[in-house]
Design an enzyme around this catalytic site. Structure first.
Site, PDB file in Angstrom:
ATOM      1  N   TYR A   1      39.406  40.655  25.406  1.00  0.00           N
ATOM      2  CA  TYR A   1      39.594  42.109  25.251  1.00  0.00           C
ATOM      3  C   TYR A   1      41.081  42.434  25.343  1.00  0.00           C
ATOM      4  CZ  TYR A   1      39.402  47.047  26.925  1.00  0.00           C
ATOM      5  OH  TYR A   1      39.588  48.404  27.123  1.00  0.00           O
TER       6      TYR A   1
ATOM      7  N   LYS B   1      43.620  43.696  22.255  1.00  0.00           N
ATOM      8  CA  LYS B   1      44.366  44.964  22.383  1.00  0.00           C
ATOM      9  C   LYS B   1      45.865  44.697  22.329  1.00  0.00           C
ATOM     10  CE  LYS B   1      41.180  48.280  23.610  1.00  0.00           C
ATOM     11  NZ  LYS B   1      41.084  49.662  23.139  1.00  0.00           N
TER      12      LYS B   1
ATOM     13  N   ARG C   1      30.220  50.404  33.794  1.00  0.00           N
ATOM     14  CA  ARG C   1      31.466  50.174  34.537  1.00  0.00           C
ATOM     15  C   ARG C   1      31.316  50.598  35.994  1.00  0.00           C
ATOM     16  NH1 ARG C   1      35.279  52.846  29.968  1.00  0.00           N
ATOM     17  NH2 ARG C   1      33.328  53.950  29.547  1.00  0.00           N
TER      18      ARG C   1
ATOM     19  N   ALA D   1      29.775  53.974  37.592  1.00  0.00           N
ATOM     20  CA  ALA D   1      28.367  54.194  37.217  1.00  0.00           C
ATOM     21  C   ALA D   1      27.474  53.104  37.812  1.00  0.00           C
ATOM     22  CB  ALA D   1      28.236  54.229  35.700  1.00  0.00           C
TER      23      ALA D   1
ATOM     24  N   ARG E   1      42.433  48.645  42.369  1.00  0.00           N
ATOM     25  CA  ARG E   1      42.729  49.405  41.154  1.00  0.00           C
ATOM     26  C   ARG E   1      43.229  50.802  41.549  1.00  0.00           C
ATOM     27  NH1 ARG E   1      42.125  45.077  39.520  1.00  0.00           N
ATOM     28  NH2 ARG E   1      40.876  44.323  37.775  1.00  0.00           N
TER      29      ARG E   1
ATOM     30  N   ARG F   1      46.425  46.421  39.910  1.00  0.00           N
ATOM     31  CA  ARG F   1      46.941  46.969  38.651  1.00  0.00           C
ATOM     32  C   ARG F   1      47.502  48.361  38.947  1.00  0.00           C
ATOM     33  NH1 ARG F   1      42.378  47.353  34.707  1.00  0.00           N
ATOM     34  NH2 ARG F   1      42.191  45.101  34.613  1.00  0.00           N
TER      35      ARG F   1
END
Ligand SMILES: NC(=O)c1ccc[n+]([C@@H]2O[C@H](COP(=O)([O-])OP(=O)(O)OC[C@H]3O[C@@H](n4cnc5c(N)ncnc54)[C@H](O)[C@@H]3O)[C@@H](O)[C@H]2O)c1
Length: 350
Positions: free
Chosen positions: A151, A155, A200, A203, A225, A305
């Site tokens: 992924y 990108k 994700r 949820a 995160r 991140r």
């Protein structure tokens, strides 16, 4: 009046952005997607402009949509980490090849492209505590055998191609890198978790709370995160589009560095918020699960991140929602709309 075409516009970001733009002057918004389920929920009984469009059919319909817009925002993608492991070739097909068609249509019709990249492009921190900076940070990915990185690689290559078109003076664009947006309509809730029906993280945890099953914490939940509330995110996006001529041909992070936390903290925070605001009798355990059991083979993650957001703050954007408000608003929305969100049960397009 700026005509905005939102491709993949009935997703989490697209539906919230389309609604946000109705409160701003000067935009005419049209949304294009495989269906309009989330737009219908977001707009309730109010009108919105929607047309079915599959960006994989890169023919005359996509051309017409791009030709009629001033700004094309491409949000269409497979986005769930679970899907990177289950169907890596489909990730490349949609997130790379079909998105190239959108880039080419924007070049043909001389339209401004807002392309959605991802903070995943930065990959692993490599031990560096620095926040990720758009034009300075390395992009460090794991081995090919850990195909989760497909992924990110797809990108990243697209970011590099768009950048090259800017150098060749053939395209005006903005590349956006979102850092973990969360909020209403971020995926459906699932009564039964499977690798195929694996939404994700927000949820996912909310599904556990609503259906009373243990929250699964991958590899102890140590990854960290920075969570960005969707209302902050769409305000940043509108500002960027309004100021697009000042930030033409740039990559811009959208994220909230002050909202950093671990997945383990997120799980216990959501349990507390859920008991306080949704169901005081909820009694949900947290259980640790190995990434191999949760995602299957080929998984690898980055430990942290954190975005550098100075490009955005220089334009005057300040994120307003802290972690507590972000997850309280999100949890209440998920709880109050749980039946409607269950009905959204997502099947990735074939
Ligand atoms: N939400 C985040 O925090 C986040 C983080 C990093 C990157 N992004 C990027 O932002 C973009 C939007 O993310 P999102 O969270 O709204 O995801 P989402 O899955 O909610 O929305 C994506 C939308 O694309 C649509 N789509 C899929 N295939 C399509 C096709 N063939 N033709 C037309 N539409 C199609 C889906 O139906 C869906 O509505 C994606 O490019 C994603 O990679 C988001």
């Amino acid at each position: 009046m700026v005509a905005i075409a939102l491709l993949g516009g009935s997703g989490f970001i697209g539906s919230n952005f389309a609604q946000f733009l109705t409160s701003c002057d000067g935009y005419r918004v049209s949304s294009f997607d495989l269906n309009d389920k989330k737009l219908r929920l977001r707009f309730e009984n109010k009108a919105y402009a929607f047309q079915r469009l599959d960006i994989r059919d890169s023919g005359s319909e996509l051309d017409r949509v791009v030709a009629e817009a001033d700004v094309v925002v491409n949000l269409a993608a497979h986005v769930r980490p679970g899907s990177f492991l289950l169907k890596p070739l489909e990730i490349v097909d949609l997130n790379f090849y079909s998105s190239i068609s959108v880039v080419e249509a924007c070049i043909r019709h001389k339209k401004f492209l807002v392309h959605f990249s991802t903070s995943e492009v930065y990959g692993k921190t490599g031990g560096s505590p620095e926040p990720f900076r758009e034009d300075l940070s390395d992009c460090i990915l794991g081995p090919v055998a850990n195909h989760r990185w497909i992924y990110s690689s797809a990108k990243q290559l697209l970011d590099r191609i768009i950048h090259a078109h800017g150098l060749a003076n053939t395209l005006d664009y903005l590349i956006v890198r979102p850092f973990n947006f969360v909020g209403p309509l971020m995926d459906e809730v699932v009564p039964r978790w499977t690798r195929e029906d694996n939404p994700r993280v927000l949820a996912n945890f909310m599904s556990s709370l609503i259906y009373n099953r243990p929250i699964q914490l991958v590899n102890g939940g140590h990854s960290r995160r920075c969570f960005t509330y969707i209302l902050d995110a769409v305000a940043a996006l509108e500002l960027l589009i309004r100021r697009r001529h000042d930030i033409n041909r740039q990559i811009v992070n959208i994220g909230n560095p002050a909202n950093e936390t671990s997945m383990a903290d997120l799980a216990s925070r959501l349990i507390r918020i859920y008991r306080t605001h949704c169901d005081p009798t909820a009694d949900v355990a947290i259980e640790e699960v190995a990434s191999e059991d949760f995602y299957g083979p080929g998984y690898e993650d980055c430990d942290r991140r954190v975005p550098d957001i100075s490009k955005l703050t220089r334009l005057g954007w300040i994120p307003r929602y802290d972690l507590e408000e972000t997850f309280t608003s999100s949890a209440i929305y998920f709880y109050e709309n749980r039946r409607r969100l269950e009905n959204l049960l997502h099947r990735e397009p074939k």
